[in-house]
Design an enzyme around this catalytic site. Structure first.
Site, PDB file in Angstrom:
ATOM      1  CG  ASP A 193     -14.544  10.910   0.707  1.00 54.47           C
ATOM      2  OD1 ASP A 193     -14.600  10.723   1.938  1.00 54.47           O
ATOM      3  OD2 ASP A 193     -14.405   9.978  -0.112  1.00 54.47           O
ATOM      4  CB  THR A 250      -9.615   3.101   2.519  1.00 51.85           C
ATOM      5  OG1 THR A 250      -9.345   3.889   1.336  1.00 51.85           O
ATOM      6  CG2 THR A 250     -10.746   2.122   2.234  1.00 51.85           C
ATOM      7  CG  HIS A 270      15.622   8.495   7.674  1.00 52.33           C
ATOM      8  ND1 HIS A 270      15.342   7.250   7.165  1.00 52.33           N
ATOM      9  CD2 HIS A 270      16.005   8.313   8.963  1.00 52.33           C
ATOM     10  CE1 HIS A 270      15.514   6.351   8.115  1.00 52.33           C
ATOM     11  NE2 HIS A 270      15.918   6.964   9.218  1.00 52.33           N
ATOM     12  CB  CYS A 308     -11.405   9.215   1.720  1.00 53.19           C
ATOM     13  SG  CYS A 308     -10.030   8.104   1.417  1.00 53.19           S
ATOM     14  CG  HIS A 364      12.390   5.857   9.218  1.00 51.73           C
ATOM     15  ND1 HIS A 364      12.647   4.505   9.070  1.00 51.73           N
ATOM     16  CD2 HIS A 364      12.868   6.195  10.446  1.00 51.73           C
ATOM     17  CE1 HIS A 364      13.242   4.042  10.164  1.00 51.73           C
ATOM     18  NE2 HIS A 364      13.382   5.053  11.022  1.00 51.73           N
ATOM     19  CG  ASN A 365       8.583   7.379   5.347  1.00 49.42           C
ATOM     20  OD1 ASN A 365       7.869   6.721   6.086  1.00 49.42           O
ATOM     21  ND2 ASN A 365       9.561   6.824   4.651  1.00 49.42           N
ATOM     22  N   GLY A 404      -7.298   6.488  -1.245  1.00 48.79           N
ATOM     23  CA  GLY A 404      -7.454   7.399  -2.385  1.00 48.79           C
ATOM     24  C   GLY A 404      -6.891   8.774  -2.076  1.00 48.79           C
TER      25      GLY A 404
HETATM   26  C1  RB5 Z   1     -15.958   6.696  -1.390  1.00 47.32           C
HETATM   27  O1  RB5 Z   1     -16.974   5.767  -1.527  1.00 47.32           O
HETATM   28  C2  RB5 Z   1     -14.607   5.999  -1.239  1.00 47.32           C
HETATM   29  O2  RB5 Z   1     -14.221   5.459  -2.441  1.00 47.32           O
HETATM   30  C3  RB5 Z   1     -13.569   6.964  -0.707  1.00 47.32           C
HETATM   31  O3  RB5 Z   1     -14.013   7.508   0.485  1.00 47.32           O
HETATM   32  C4  RB5 Z   1     -12.207   6.393  -0.400  1.00 47.32           C
HETATM   33  O4  RB5 Z   1     -12.290   5.248   0.386  1.00 47.32           O
HETATM   34  C5  RB5 Z   1     -11.293   6.242  -1.539  1.00 47.32           C
HETATM   35  O5  RB5 Z   1     -10.119   5.868  -1.375  1.00 47.32           O
END
Ligand code: RB5
Length: 159
Positions: free
Chosen positions: A9, A68, A134, A66, A99-100, A71
């Site tokens: 994103d 983090t 596994h 993204c 393992h996964n 998401g």
């Molecule tokens: C976007 O602001 C943020 O929500 C997205 O990049 C991500 O971190 C979602 O998990």
């Protein structure tokens, strides 16, 4: 490896570009599914594109970025046959393969420095699945998907 599908994103776009350059420099074929700028977009759209491409067999692995990585991993794991892991350390990336048998890696551009992200990616690409016990466990994960397949969206406020 046939190809690596990548997607991001707006928050993940800069790191996705770094990942792309790194993959191409190693001679890997890259399917860049966007986004192509820092203009705001919705991460599930790109998770679906990359995860769908991997699930269809058009790419061997997928990398999603993204803010983090969380998401992206949640969304990618909605696609049958996808085992996505958000990794912010090298050891988790290694064990996620051993393992996964993860086939999608989710990285956080706002939480993981680019150098570390590339170290995570390198280990994730080079580590093989251990198989053995596994296999049974990832088959059980697929079974959960079949048993609980349900379209409803559960929001915290709705409980
Ligand atoms: C976007 O602001 C943020 O929500 C997205 O990049 C991500 O971190 C979602 O998990």
């Amino acid at each position: 490896m046939t190809a690596v599908a990548i997607g991001a994103d707006h928050a993940g776009f800069p790191l996705k570009e770094t990942v792309k350059v790194w993959l191409l420099a190693r001679g890997l074929r890259v399917l860049d599914m966007g986004t192509h700028s820092t203009e705001s977009v919705d991460y599930p759209d790109y998770a679906a594109l990359v995860a769908g491409t991997v699930a269809a067999g058009d790419a061997a692995r997928g990398v999603l970025v993204c803010g983090t990585g969380i998401g992206m991993a949640i969304a990618a794991n909605k696609v049958g046959g996808i085992r996505a892991a958000q990794c912010s350390d090298v050891e988790s990336a290694r064990v996620s393969r051993q393992h996964n048998d993860t086939n999608v890696l989710a990285l956080g551009a706002r939480t993981t420095a680019p150098e570390l992200a590339l170290s995570i990616l390198e280990v994730w690409l080079e580590t093989a699945f251990d198989g053995g016990r596994h296999v049974r466990r990832i088959e059980k994960i697929a079974g959960i998907g079949r048993r609980f397949e349900a379209p409803e969206v559960i929001h915290a406020e709705a409980r």
